[in-house]
Design an enzyme around this catalytic site. Structure first.
Site, PDB file in Angstrom:
ATOM      1  N   ARG A  44      46.284  43.528  42.365  1.00 28.85           N
ATOM      2  CA  ARG A  44      45.382  43.276  41.235  1.00 28.85           C
ATOM      3  C   ARG A  44      45.612  44.417  40.240  1.00 28.85           C
ATOM      4  O   ARG A  44      45.510  45.585  40.600  1.00 28.85           O
ATOM      5  CB  ARG A  44      43.940  43.290  41.698  1.00 28.85           C
ATOM      6  N   ASP A  56      39.866  47.939  46.593  1.00 27.95           N
ATOM      7  CA  ASP A  56      39.602  48.446  45.238  1.00 27.95           C
ATOM      8  C   ASP A  56      40.323  49.782  45.091  1.00 27.95           C
ATOM      9  O   ASP A  56      40.558  50.472  46.081  1.00 27.95           O
ATOM     10  CB  ASP A  56      38.103  48.720  45.053  1.00 27.95           C
TER      11      ASP A  56
HETATM   12  C1  LIG Z   1      38.089  41.561  38.991  1.00 23.18           C
HETATM   13  C2  LIG Z   1      38.066  43.004  38.576  1.00 23.18           C
HETATM   14  C3  LIG Z   1      38.234  43.994  39.537  1.00 23.18           C
HETATM   15  C4  LIG Z   1      38.248  45.342  39.160  1.00 23.18           C
HETATM   16  N1  LIG Z   1      38.500  46.286  40.097  1.00 23.18           N
HETATM   17  C5  LIG Z   1      38.658  47.584  39.700  1.00 23.18           C
HETATM   18  C6  LIG Z   1      39.071  48.581  40.618  1.00 23.18           C
HETATM   19  O1  LIG Z   1      39.256  48.332  41.821  1.00 23.18           O
HETATM   20  N2  LIG Z   1      39.245  49.853  40.148  1.00 23.18           N
HETATM   21  C7  LIG Z   1      39.040  50.164  38.826  1.00 23.18           C
HETATM   22  O2  LIG Z   1      39.269  51.324  38.444  1.00 23.18           O
HETATM   23  N3  LIG Z   1      38.625  49.241  37.948  1.00 23.18           N
HETATM   24  C8  LIG Z   1      38.431  47.962  38.347  1.00 23.18           C
HETATM   25  N4  LIG Z   1      38.024  47.032  37.428  1.00 23.18           N
HETATM   26  C9  LIG Z   1      37.546  47.468  36.088  1.00 23.18           C
HETATM   27  C10 LIG Z   1      38.682  47.664  35.111  1.00 23.18           C
HETATM   28  O3  LIG Z   1      39.432  48.809  35.436  1.00 23.18           O
HETATM   29  C11 LIG Z   1      38.160  47.840  33.665  1.00 23.18           C
HETATM   30  O4  LIG Z   1      37.348  48.982  33.616  1.00 23.18           O
HETATM   31  C12 LIG Z   1      37.358  46.664  33.159  1.00 23.18           C
HETATM   32  O5  LIG Z   1      37.926  45.439  33.550  1.00 23.18           O
HETATM   33  C13 LIG Z   1      37.246  46.701  31.602  1.00 23.18           C
HETATM   34  O6  LIG Z   1      38.507  46.660  31.034  1.00 23.18           O
HETATM   35  P1  LIG Z   1      39.208  45.329  30.466  1.00 23.18           P
HETATM   36  O7  LIG Z   1      40.474  45.151  31.191  1.00 23.18           O
HETATM   37  O8  LIG Z   1      38.293  44.178  30.525  1.00 23.18           O
HETATM   38  O9  LIG Z   1      39.666  45.680  29.002  1.00 23.18           O
HETATM   39  P2  LIG Z   1      38.905  46.291  27.756  1.00 23.18           P
HETATM   40  O10 LIG Z   1      39.947  46.506  26.723  1.00 23.18           O
HETATM   41  O11 LIG Z   1      38.056  47.432  28.166  1.00 23.18           O
HETATM   42  O12 LIG Z   1      37.947  45.116  27.318  1.00 23.18           O
HETATM   43  C14 LIG Z   1      38.420  43.915  26.745  1.00 23.18           C
HETATM   44  C15 LIG Z   1      37.208  43.191  26.152  1.00 23.18           C
HETATM   45  O13 LIG Z   1      36.412  42.702  27.242  1.00 23.18           O
HETATM   46  C16 LIG Z   1      35.032  42.944  26.996  1.00 23.18           C
HETATM   47  N5  LIG Z   1      34.481  43.795  28.062  1.00 23.18           N
HETATM   48  C17 LIG Z   1      35.146  44.638  28.899  1.00 23.18           C
HETATM   49  N6  LIG Z   1      34.294  45.232  29.748  1.00 23.18           N
HETATM   50  C18 LIG Z   1      33.064  44.772  29.429  1.00 23.18           C
HETATM   51  C19 LIG Z   1      31.762  45.033  29.921  1.00 23.18           C
HETATM   52  N7  LIG Z   1      31.545  45.872  30.951  1.00 23.18           N
HETATM   53  N8  LIG Z   1      30.742  44.388  29.358  1.00 23.18           N
HETATM   54  C20 LIG Z   1      30.910  43.515  28.332  1.00 23.18           C
HETATM   55  N9  LIG Z   1      32.121  43.234  27.815  1.00 23.18           N
HETATM   56  C21 LIG Z   1      33.180  43.854  28.341  1.00 23.18           C
HETATM   57  C22 LIG Z   1      34.915  43.665  25.671  1.00 23.18           C
HETATM   58  O14 LIG Z   1      34.516  42.752  24.692  1.00 23.18           O
HETATM   59  C23 LIG Z   1      36.300  44.156  25.364  1.00 23.18           C
HETATM   60  O15 LIG Z   1      36.577  44.114  24.024  1.00 23.18           O
HETATM   61  C24 LIG Z   1      38.025  45.680  37.791  1.00 23.18           C
HETATM   62  C25 LIG Z   1      37.859  44.685  36.841  1.00 23.18           C
HETATM   63  C26 LIG Z   1      37.880  43.371  37.207  1.00 23.18           C
HETATM   64  C27 LIG Z   1      37.720  42.327  36.144  1.00 23.18           C
END
Ligand SMILES: Cc1cc2nc3c(=O)[nH]c(=O)nc-3n(C[C@H](O)[C@H](O)[C@H](O)COP(=O)(O)OP(=O)(O)OC[C@H]3O[C@@H](n4cnc5c(N)ncnc54)[C@H](O)[C@@H]3O)c2cc1C
Length: 310
Positions: free
Chosen positions: A182, A132
């Site tokens: 990732r 991560d």
């Molecule tokens: C498999 C995976 C591994 C990850 N690993 C890391 C990591 O190692 N380090 C790190 O900094 N971040 C990590 N993240 C988190 C990532 O950085 C984002 O904070 C998170 O994925 C939300 O952003 P988004 O790309 O979904 O886009 P966004 O533009 O934030 O969201 C897109 C849409 O998805 C939906 N959505 C997003 N988040 C949520 C939520 N929590 N609850 C409900 N609906 C939601 C909303 O409807 C939003 O409109 C990881 C995420 C995933 C999926």
């Protein structure tokens, strides 16, 4: 940054809240939306259920910034056992670990040796271990850990964050390794000097890095490209860009979190995307949960509903 998001990210780093809030039943009820339970067995049960729906998984035990070497040993043992259990169940299920959960704050070499132990054990199971990416304080050290691991193991992956201004350079420097990457948007509160504050800039950087990854991926063994996002339109734009580059939509993984956009996960899988779901579990869920709330402050209403639910 919007005030509610800023407040939730501040709360995620507050030890007083981390000590008190998880004791309340309403908070424990609310977190079940994103977490199948606190134990490895809860996570494996969820992974088996997802497998029945055609969706492979990633497991991560929640925890960060451990205080001593004994805790690092316990986390390493836990993950070794998890690899055995994943193998015994015949699951297609990676591990994803936080470097500070394996002692990065305490001792770089201890953290590296734990990671080597886990990556070696994963190789024996033909499995993969992802690092991560935590806050910007740890970016250099995490990339260094990844490079050291890759010297001996091809089954290690790293997460890169599109919100970080440095990521284009980091990606360019890692590409010669044919890395398993990732790509995420980034979950931590960062200063404008190191990270884009505007969501439009983060999304544009994400798409640009995705194109770079798609162009560079040469089908090297064990190379997995994971686009970890719940942003449906962005996923579809990436798929279109992939097709324009002559790559199929199943040449990369779409990775999402357990409990978020579950219907869309199934829909994408039906459309031929390789969808994988990351399942988090464990007792130390407070900071991680606050970051999930910050990603979509409307989630706070679910917490409010749990407060009044019986
Ligand atoms: C498999 C995976 C591994 C990850 N690993 C890391 C990591 O190692 N380090 C790190 O900094 N971040 C990590 N993240 C988190 C990532 O950085 C984002 O904070 C998170 O994925 C939300 O952003 P988004 O790309 O979904 O886009 P966004 O533009 O934030 O969201 C897109 C849409 O998805 C939906 N959505 C997003 N988040 C949520 C939520 N929590 N609850 C409900 N609906 C939601 C909303 O409807 C939003 O409109 C990881 C995420 C995933 C999926």
């Amino acid at each position: 940054m919007r005030p509610m998001r800023a407040a939730l990210l501040w709360a995620s780093t507050n030890p007083w809240l981390a000590n008190r809030l998880p004791r309340h039943a309403f908070a424990r009820r609310a977190v079940t939306r994103f977490m199948p339970g606190e134990t490895l067995e809860h996570a494996l049960t969820a992974a088996l259920r997802l497998r029945d729906q055609g969706i492979p998984t990633i497991l991560t035990q929640l925890g960060e910034n451990v205080a001593d070497a004994a805790a690092v040993g316990a986390v390493t043992d836990h993950y070794s056992h998890a690899l055995d259990r994943i193998g015994a169940e015949g699951l297609d299920c990676y591990l994803s670990v936080k470097p500070t959960h394996l002692g990065l704050d305490l001792d770089y070499d201890l953290c590296l040796s734990s990671l080597e132990q886990l990556t070696g054990a994963a190789a024996a199971h033909r499995n993969l271990v992802w690092l991560d990416m935590e806050s910007s304080t740890y970016t250099d050290a995490t990339i260094r850990l990844f490079r050291s691991l890759r010297a001996n193991y091809r089954n290690a992956g790293i997460c890169l964050q599109a919100n970080m201004r440095r990521t284009a350079d980091d990606l360019a420097s890692l590409l010669p390794l044919a890395p398993t990457v990732r790509l995420v948007k980034g979950a931590y509160a960062e200063a404008p000097a190191v990270a884009f504050a505007d969501k439009g800039d983060v999304d544009a950087a994400y798409f640009s890095h995705a194109e770079t990854l798609l162009r560079s991926a040469n089908g090297a063994t064990h190379q997995v490209i994971g686009f970890a996002t719940h942003d449906g339109p962005l996923i579809r734009r990436i798929a279109t860009a992939a097709e324009a580059l002559g790559r199929r939509r199943n040449s990369f993984e779409v990775q999402m979190l357990y409990g978020i956009r579950s219907r869309e996960q199934l829909q994408l899988a039906r459309e031929g995307f390789r969808v994988r779901v990351l399942i988090s579990y464990g007792e130390y869920w407070f900071p991680w949960y606050m970051r999930r709330l910050a990603e979509r402050p409307a989630n706070v209403w679910f917490v409010a509903r749990s407060l009044v639910a019986r």
